[in-house]
Design an enzyme around this catalytic site. Structure first.
Site, PDB file in Angstrom:
ATOM      1  N   LYS A  22       3.085  15.704  14.437  1.00  0.00           N
ATOM      2  CA  LYS A  22       2.412  14.401  14.563  1.00  0.00           C
ATOM      3  C   LYS A  22       3.409  13.253  14.410  1.00  0.00           C
ATOM      4  O   LYS A  22       3.467  12.359  15.258  1.00  0.00           O
ATOM      5  CB  LYS A  22       1.330  14.272  13.471  1.00  0.00           C
ATOM      6  N   ASN A  23       4.180  13.276  13.333  1.00  0.00           N
ATOM      7  CA  ASN A  23       5.025  12.114  13.048  1.00  0.00           C
ATOM      8  C   ASN A  23       6.195  11.990  14.016  1.00  0.00           C
ATOM      9  O   ASN A  23       6.824  10.936  14.089  1.00  0.00           O
ATOM     10  CB  ASN A  23       5.486  12.128  11.586  1.00  0.00           C
ATOM     11  N   CYS A 117      -3.066   5.465   6.506  1.00  0.00           N
ATOM     12  CA  CYS A 117      -3.636   5.960   5.252  1.00  0.00           C
ATOM     13  C   CYS A 117      -3.373   4.974   4.117  1.00  0.00           C
ATOM     14  O   CYS A 117      -2.318   4.348   4.062  1.00  0.00           O
ATOM     15  CB  CYS A 117      -2.982   7.282   4.884  1.00  0.00           C
ATOM     16  N   ARG A 122       2.611  -0.611   1.661  1.00  0.00           N
ATOM     17  CA  ARG A 122       3.449  -0.015   2.705  1.00  0.00           C
ATOM     18  C   ARG A 122       4.210  -1.126   3.433  1.00  0.00           C
ATOM     19  O   ARG A 122       3.933  -1.451   4.577  1.00  0.00           O
ATOM     20  CB  ARG A 122       2.580   0.816   3.664  1.00  0.00           C
ATOM     21  N   PRO A 123       5.201  -1.704   2.745  1.00  0.00           N
ATOM     22  CA  PRO A 123       5.931  -2.822   3.340  1.00  0.00           C
ATOM     23  C   PRO A 123       6.765  -2.377   4.543  1.00  0.00           C
ATOM     24  O   PRO A 123       7.059  -1.182   4.696  1.00  0.00           O
ATOM     25  CB  PRO A 123       6.858  -3.275   2.213  1.00  0.00           C
ATOM     26  N   ILE A 328       7.384   8.798  -3.562  1.00  0.00           N
ATOM     27  CA  ILE A 328       7.388   8.027  -2.308  1.00  0.00           C
ATOM     28  C   ILE A 328       6.241   7.002  -2.287  1.00  0.00           C
ATOM     29  O   ILE A 328       6.462   5.829  -2.024  1.00  0.00           O
ATOM     30  CB  ILE A 328       7.277   8.952  -1.070  1.00  0.00           C
TER      31      ILE A 328
HETATM   32  N1  EPU Z   1       9.359   1.278   2.307  1.00  0.00           N
HETATM   33  C1  EPU Z   1       9.720  -0.012   1.960  1.00  0.00           C
HETATM   34  N2  EPU Z   1      10.066  -0.873   2.961  1.00  0.00           N
HETATM   35  C2  EPU Z   1      10.068  -0.491   4.269  1.00  0.00           C
HETATM   36  C3  EPU Z   1       9.682   0.810   4.617  1.00  0.00           C
HETATM   37  C4  EPU Z   1       9.333   1.679   3.611  1.00  0.00           C
HETATM   38  O1  EPU Z   1       9.730  -0.376   0.799  1.00  0.00           O
HETATM   39  O2  EPU Z   1      10.400  -1.319   5.114  1.00  0.00           O
HETATM   40  C5  EPU Z   1       8.996   2.217   1.242  1.00  0.00           C
HETATM   41  C6  EPU Z   1       7.561   2.710   1.339  1.00  0.00           C
HETATM   42  O3  EPU Z   1       6.680   1.830   0.692  1.00  0.00           O
HETATM   43  C7  EPU Z   1       7.651   4.080   0.692  1.00  0.00           C
HETATM   44  C8  EPU Z   1       9.061   4.565   1.072  1.00  0.00           C
HETATM   45  O4  EPU Z   1       9.777   3.392   1.435  1.00  0.00           O
HETATM   46  O5  EPU Z   1       7.595   3.933  -0.693  1.00  0.00           O
HETATM   47  C9  EPU Z   1       9.119   5.540   2.218  1.00  0.00           C
HETATM   48  O6  EPU Z   1       8.393   5.038   3.342  1.00  0.00           O
HETATM   49  P1  EPU Z   1       8.726   5.470   4.828  1.00  0.00           P
HETATM   50  O7  EPU Z   1       9.079   4.253   5.585  1.00  0.00           O
HETATM   51  O8  EPU Z   1       9.676   6.614   4.817  1.00  0.00           O
HETATM   52  O9  EPU Z   1       7.318   5.970   5.307  1.00  0.00           O
HETATM   53  P2  EPU Z   1       6.606   5.691   6.685  1.00  0.00           P
HETATM   54  O10 EPU Z   1       7.627   5.731   7.775  1.00  0.00           O
HETATM   55  O11 EPU Z   1       5.698   4.540   6.597  1.00  0.00           O
HETATM   56  C10 EPU Z   1       6.285   8.197   7.292  1.00  0.00           C
HETATM   57  C11 EPU Z   1       5.105   9.058   7.649  1.00  0.00           C
HETATM   58  C12 EPU Z   1       4.293   9.362   6.386  1.00  0.00           C
HETATM   59  C13 EPU Z   1       5.204  10.025   5.350  1.00  0.00           C
HETATM   60  C14 EPU Z   1       6.429   9.138   5.078  1.00  0.00           C
HETATM   61  C15 EPU Z   1       7.435   9.771   4.141  1.00  0.00           C
HETATM   62  C16 EPU Z   1       4.615   8.281   9.870  1.00  0.00           C
HETATM   63  C17 EPU Z   1       3.724   7.501  10.731  1.00  0.00           C
HETATM   64  N3  EPU Z   1       4.265   8.343   8.590  1.00  0.00           N
HETATM   65  O12 EPU Z   1       5.727   6.983   6.796  1.00  0.00           O
HETATM   66  O13 EPU Z   1       3.344  10.296   6.801  1.00  0.00           O
HETATM   67  O14 EPU Z   1       4.493  10.202   4.153  1.00  0.00           O
HETATM   68  O15 EPU Z   1       7.100   8.847   6.327  1.00  0.00           O
HETATM   69  O16 EPU Z   1       7.880  10.986   4.646  1.00  0.00           O
HETATM   70  O17 EPU Z   1       5.593   8.863  10.322  1.00  0.00           O
HETATM   71  C18 EPU Z   1       1.343  11.504   6.756  1.00  0.00           C
HETATM   72  O18 EPU Z   1       1.721  12.078   7.795  1.00  0.00           O
HETATM   73  O19 EPU Z   1       0.348  11.885   6.092  1.00  0.00           O
HETATM   74  C19 EPU Z   1       2.094  10.346   6.266  1.00  0.00           C
HETATM   75  C20 EPU Z   1       1.606   9.493   5.385  1.00  0.00           C
END
Ligand code: EPU
Length: 419
Positions: A22-23, A117, A122-123, A328
């Site tokens: 998915k991701n 979710c 989620r900044p 995370i």
């Molecule tokens: N974060 C920041 N600033 C940013 C981006 C992230 O502070 O600009 C913080 C987040 O708040 C979090 C950490 O960094 O504490 C990690 O966030 P990340 O950016 O890695 O997460 P994401 O890209 O928003 C993706 C997956 C999530 C998965 C996370 C971690 C997608 C669409 N989502 O989220 O997937 O938990 O990586 O592996 O790819 C899921 O599939 O159930 C899901 C939530």
């Protein structure tokens, strides 16, 4: 309203095949916007988030056809808009990938601030830091973000936080940037490598994906045709592995990448389960009650946060008291209140939870609070005594293709009922 009704108590047995991640899919679909031509994608999960990604691209002018259940043909020769519909883009998280992709393609994009979710704050500051370092200007107002650039110029970008989304987004926005871009402290998840492989197969010049230093040499244009197959889903694989352990079952999981599962495999062996891997197959089984353990979620190759709730179910019935630290997401223990309704003894506070293992769970009506919480509750229903009803399936359907069909084939008594 739909619900899943599960009569628990059957150990899972048999073979299952894993679909594309998915991701990865929800990043590669927007990444096709860098191709002014036709992309054929195979092994695409047929799930709500993928359908939403396709719908958004269609609004920008893409022509998208499902050529079979898990293959998409995306024709991006007629992209004619730079403003994506706010109602659709604010429905899910990965709409932020449109920013990186459209910055590369059109030097401008406006999207609704990403939803997804509810896992706490989620900044997207690291995404914006990357776009701005490349020369773009970002404006956030009234629930939307507009990002524009006259030109994009490669530079060195240090990520203050290891972020999957920011790493992929900066990658997307740097493909045509003049000169060389480096992303330092990059995330290393398998889907980052997959997005880079997809872009390289189109003619991009990305090196080091899968390490914490990614280097992108800007290119002038990409090819106008590519066929690509999405990497198997690490999290779907882990969900079935944990379902096997929780149910004292015996599963052969095909079309997966065992190396992506190393952190989970080690934990499963530590708590008394068995895992054997050969080629693209994992055999996982257990006949004993799981042992207690301590887990901390971490970016890849650490223990994935997206398998934390499913592991939580296993530890809820372990022999002894276990601890999970979630590093995370702020708010990823909402499922523990639902498991407690089923007889678990879990105390969650902030980013930690204590699991006092009980001998069994008992079926109850429960509510999927997010995607992986939903998967965890399905496993809980499968191992519980009696009947479990799971509500709020929209979360589960966002990320799992035909979850009830897949589990039924393994012997689970699970049905989707429309009320
Ligand atoms: N974060 C920041 N600033 C940013 C981006 C992230 O502070 O600009 C913080 C987040 O708040 C979090 C950490 O960094 O504490 C990690 O966030 P990340 O950016 O890695 O997460 P994401 O890209 O928003 C993706 C997956 C999530 C998965 C996370 C971690 C997608 C669409 N989502 O989220 O997937 O938990 O990586 O592996 O790819 C899921 O599939 O159930 C899901 C939530």
């Amino acid at each position: 309203m739909e619900k899943l009704v599960i009569t628990g108590g059957t150990p899972l047995k048999g073979e299952i095949s894993i679909i594309g991640a998915k991701n990865s899919a929800i990043a590669i679909i927007p990444a096709t916007l860098l191709c002014n031509g036709i992309c054929t994608l195979h092994n695409v999960p047929n799930i709500i988030d993928v359908k939403l990604s396709c719908e958004i691209l269609e609004q920008l002018g893409s022509k998208i056809t499902w050529i079979d259940t898990n293959s998409l043909l995306i024709d991006n020769r007629n992209i004619n808009k730079t403003h994506a519909p706010l109602d659709l883009t604010s429905k899910f998280r990965a709409s932020y990938y449109l920013i990186g992709a459209m910055l590369s393609r059109c030097k401008e994009i406006e999207v609704g601030l990403p939803g997804g979710c509810n896992l706490g704050a989620r900044p997207i500051d690291q995404h914006i830091k990357g776009f701005e370092a490349l020369g773009a200007v970002a404006n956030l107002s009234q629930g939307k973000i507009n990002v524009k650039a006259d030109k994009l110029v490669g530079t060195n970008i240090y990520m203050d936080i290891v972020s999957v989304g920011a790493t992929i987004n900066v990658l997307l926005s740097s493909i045509f940037a003049e000169g060389t871009t480096t992303i330092d402290n990059a995330a290393k998840e398998p889907h980052i490598v997959d997005v880079a492989n997809f872009l390289n197969s189109l003619g991009a010049d990305i090196r080091g994906a899968g390490t914490d230093l990614i280097k992108i040499n800007g290119v002038k244009a990409l090819k106008e045709n590519v066929t690509y197959s999405i990497v198997p889903d690490q999290i779907e694989t882990g969900t079935f592995m944990l379902a096997a352990i929780a149910s004292k079952g015996d599963l052969t999981i095909k079309n997966c990448i065992p190396e992506h599962m190393d952190s989970l495999t080690s934990k499963i062996i530590e708590i008394g389960g068995n895992v054997e891997a050969y080629g693209d197959v994992i055999h996982v089984w257990s006949s004993n009650r799981p042992q207690k353990t301590v887990i901390k979620t971490l970016p890849y190759p650490g223990f994935p946060t997206d398998l934390q709730p499913q592991m939580g179910v296993v530890l809820s019935i372990a022999d002894g008291t276990s601890i999970i630290n979630e590093s995370i997401w702020e708010s990823r223990f909402q499922y523990t209140a639902e498991l407690n309704k089923m007889g678990a003894r879990i105390t969650a506070q902030g980013k930690s939870a204590i699991f006092e293992g009980v001998s069994h769970l008992t079926g109850a009506p429960v509510y999927a609070t997010d995607l992986r919480a939903g998967a965890a509750l399905v496993i809980a229903g499968i191992i519980a005594n009696g009947t479990t009803e799971i509500y709020n399936l929209k979360h589960i359907d966002r990320g799992y293709e035909n979850i009830e069909t897949k589990f039924s084939k393994l012997g689970a008594q699970i049905k989707r009922i429309v009320e």
